[in-house]
Scaffold this motif. Structure first.
Motif, PDB file in Angstrom:
ATOM      1  N   PRO A  77       0.785  -1.087  -0.106  1.00 16.97           N
ATOM      2  CA  PRO A  77       0.127   0.006  -0.086  1.00 16.97           C
ATOM      3  C   PRO A  77       0.990   1.350  -0.096  1.00 16.97           C
ATOM      4  O   PRO A  77       0.047   2.392  -0.229  1.00 16.97           O
ATOM      5  CB  PRO A  77      -0.902  -0.168   1.304  1.00 16.97           C
ATOM      6  N   LYS A  78       2.134   1.087   0.375  1.00 15.09           N
ATOM      7  CA  LYS A  78       2.947   2.246   0.265  1.00 15.09           C
ATOM      8  C   LYS A  78       3.801   2.318  -0.953  1.00 15.09           C
ATOM      9  O   LYS A  78       4.739   3.152  -1.056  1.00 15.09           O
ATOM     10  CB  LYS A  78       3.841   2.077   1.386  1.00 15.09           C
ATOM     11  N   VAL A  79       3.618   1.624  -2.063  1.00 14.08           N
ATOM     12  CA  VAL A  79       4.439   1.718  -3.274  1.00 14.08           C
ATOM     13  C   VAL A  79       3.551   1.929  -4.409  1.00 14.08           C
ATOM     14  O   VAL A  79       2.531   1.359  -4.424  1.00 14.08           O
ATOM     15  CB  VAL A  79       5.139   0.326  -3.392  1.00 14.08           C
ATOM     16  N   VAL A  80       3.888   2.500  -5.367  1.00 10.06           N
ATOM     17  CA  VAL A  80       3.436   2.463  -6.904  1.00 10.06           C
ATOM     18  C   VAL A  80       4.320   2.023  -7.883  1.00 10.06           C
ATOM     19  O   VAL A  80       5.505   2.529  -7.831  1.00 10.06           O
ATOM     20  CB  VAL A  80       2.912   4.071  -7.147  1.00 10.06           C
ATOM     21  N   TYR A  81       4.110   1.377  -8.767  1.00 10.89           N
ATOM     22  CA  TYR A  81       4.975   0.745  -9.667  1.00 10.89           C
ATOM     23  C   TYR A  81       5.069   1.636 -10.937  1.00 10.89           C
ATOM     24  O   TYR A  81       3.963   2.119 -11.432  1.00 10.89           O
ATOM     25  CB  TYR A  81       4.627  -0.577 -10.030  1.00 10.89           C
ATOM     26  N   GLY A  82       6.199   1.909 -11.600  1.00 10.00           N
ATOM     27  CA  GLY A  82       6.549   2.891 -12.708  1.00 10.00           C
ATOM     28  C   GLY A  82       6.888   2.002 -13.752  1.00 10.00           C
ATOM     29  O   GLY A  82       8.023   1.388 -13.402  1.00 10.00           O
ATOM     30  N   HIS A  83       6.376   2.136 -15.073  1.00  8.88           N
ATOM     31  CA  HIS A  83       6.922   1.239 -15.986  1.00  8.88           C
ATOM     32  C   HIS A  83       7.845   2.170 -17.062  1.00  8.88           C
ATOM     33  O   HIS A  83       7.009   2.977 -17.424  1.00  8.88           O
ATOM     34  CB  HIS A  83       5.894   0.388 -16.746  1.00  8.88           C
ATOM     35  N   VAL A  84       9.078   2.128 -17.122  1.00 11.69           N
ATOM     36  CA  VAL A  84       9.977   2.998 -17.982  1.00 11.69           C
ATOM     37  C   VAL A  84       9.719   2.439 -19.375  1.00 11.69           C
ATOM     38  O   VAL A  84      10.173   1.420 -19.720  1.00 11.69           O
ATOM     39  CB  VAL A  84      11.238   3.092 -17.308  1.00 11.69           C
ATOM     40  N   HIS A  85       8.764   3.077 -20.120  1.00  9.77           N
ATOM     41  CA  HIS A  85       8.524   2.331 -21.352  1.00  9.77           C
ATOM     42  C   HIS A  85       9.507   2.769 -22.548  1.00  9.77           C
ATOM     43  O   HIS A  85       9.579   3.761 -23.305  1.00  9.77           O
ATOM     44  CB  HIS A  85       7.146   3.060 -21.876  1.00  9.77           C
ATOM     45  N   GLU A  86      10.393   2.045 -22.635  1.00  2.87           N
ATOM     46  CA  GLU A  86      11.567   2.211 -23.662  1.00  2.87           C
ATOM     47  C   GLU A  86      11.008   1.508 -24.881  1.00  2.87           C
ATOM     48  O   GLU A  86      10.251   0.472 -24.864  1.00  2.87           O
ATOM     49  CB  GLU A  86      12.802   1.434 -23.167  1.00  2.87           C
TER      50      GLU A  86
END
Length: 318
Positions: A77-86
């Motif tokens: 609940p304390k994390v957001v996932y980010g996708h670095v779209h290469e």
């Protein structure tokens, strides 16, 4: 004798009765006409159904009818996932598939909240939607950045952006930690994919740097930068591009909340089919290794991936 202007009580009773009857009759006709009008308006929509060709994509044996068993996810609940779209690492399909199956996916290649109908339209080959009407070349499966920023990211568990690395700086003061995921593709294969995308042929007898650079996309140095590894409130991990749709998807299936009504992702190709037999670099190991070395030395993305895969920051390292 002067006649009085005041009516007798009996006369007033007759007036009231007549008024009451007229009111009832008029009111009945108005209601009947209104009902008929609404029936005429609603009629064209009564038989609208999702096309039978659209099959629900249910993952992990999710029951069709028992919504109480929908997996709630295992996200921190304390994390957001980010996708670095290469570019050319399968990001369009990854974003689209996650949006179709899971809640709170926010990407410029698809959002959870409108993914169902977006995929329905794509399967029906309906190209137009309100986003496209707003900005040419975009649609609900290719959302403009300004619309994404206007919506905000406060209700997102997984975010994907095709944008310069500096954009991620917006989260350095967020109350939630950002964990960035970088898909790493083998450098030479990645380069050949970019050549194919641009319609260029890599000339093995030409100047190495010239041949490499003519295939690189204009944002090749923009989406990843080593500064991402030093952002406050941010950690960064990598994974092998080849397991994007196996192990990475399996991990997200255990992490994100499944939808009550998922849908099969309507694939859309962004590359023409490659002709590997015409790619001369695979017949010249010396040149292939030289190109790989050049990419790792000149481009931060390849340099990072070369060091990250197999390290403790590799999401799937043994």
């Amino acid at each position: 004798m002067i006649e009085s202007n005041h009516r007798r009580p009996a006369d007033w009773s007759m007036v009231r009765l007549a008024t009451f009857i007229i009111t009832i009759v008029v009111g009945f006709n108005l209601v009947r006409n209104s009902d008929q009008s609404f029936q005429q308006i609603e009629a064209p929509f009564q038989d609208v159904k999702a096309p039978s060709s659209l099959s629900m994509h249910i993952t992990g044996g999710l029951p069709d009818s028992d919504s109480s068993s929908v997996q709630q996810g295992n996200i921190d609940p304390k994390v957001v996932y980010g996708h670095v779209h290469e570019a050319k690492t399968g990001g369009t399909s990854l974003n689209g598939m996650l949006a179709a199956r899971y809640e709170r996916v926010c990407g410029n290649k698809g959002y959870s909240f409108d993914a169902y109908q977006s995929n329905v339209r794509r399967k029906q080959k309906i190209q137009n939607d309100t986003v496209k009407q707003l900005k040419r070349g975009f649609h609900r499966s290719r959302v403009p950045h300004f619309i994404m920023d206007e919506r905000g990211y406060e209700n997102c568990d997984w975010i994907s952006k095709e944008i310069g690395w500096f954009w991620w700086k917006k989260f350095v003061k967020w109350p939630l930690h950002i964990e960035l995921h970088v898909p790493c593709r083998e450098p030479v294969d990645h380069l050949m994919s970019k050549c194919n995308f641009k319609g260029n042929t890599f000339d093995c007898s030409g100047d190495l740097a010239t041949e490499v650079e003519k295939c690189m996309l204009k944002h090749a140095r923009a989406r990843f930068h080593y500064n991402l590894t030093n952002l406050n409130n941010t950690s960064i991990k990598c994974f092998d591009y080849n397991i994007t749709f196996t192990k990475y998807m399996d991990l997200m299936d255990k992490t994100l909340q499944r939808k009550r009504m998922p849908i099969e992702y309507a694939f859309r190709a962004t590359n023409r089919r490659r002709k590997f037999a015409t790619e001369c670099i695979w017949q010249n190991d010396t040149l292939r290794l030289a190109v790989e070395k050049y990419l790792i030395e000149k481009y931060p993305y390849y340099n990072f991936c070369d060091a990250c895969i197999g390290s403790k920051e590799d999401m799937f390292a043994a």
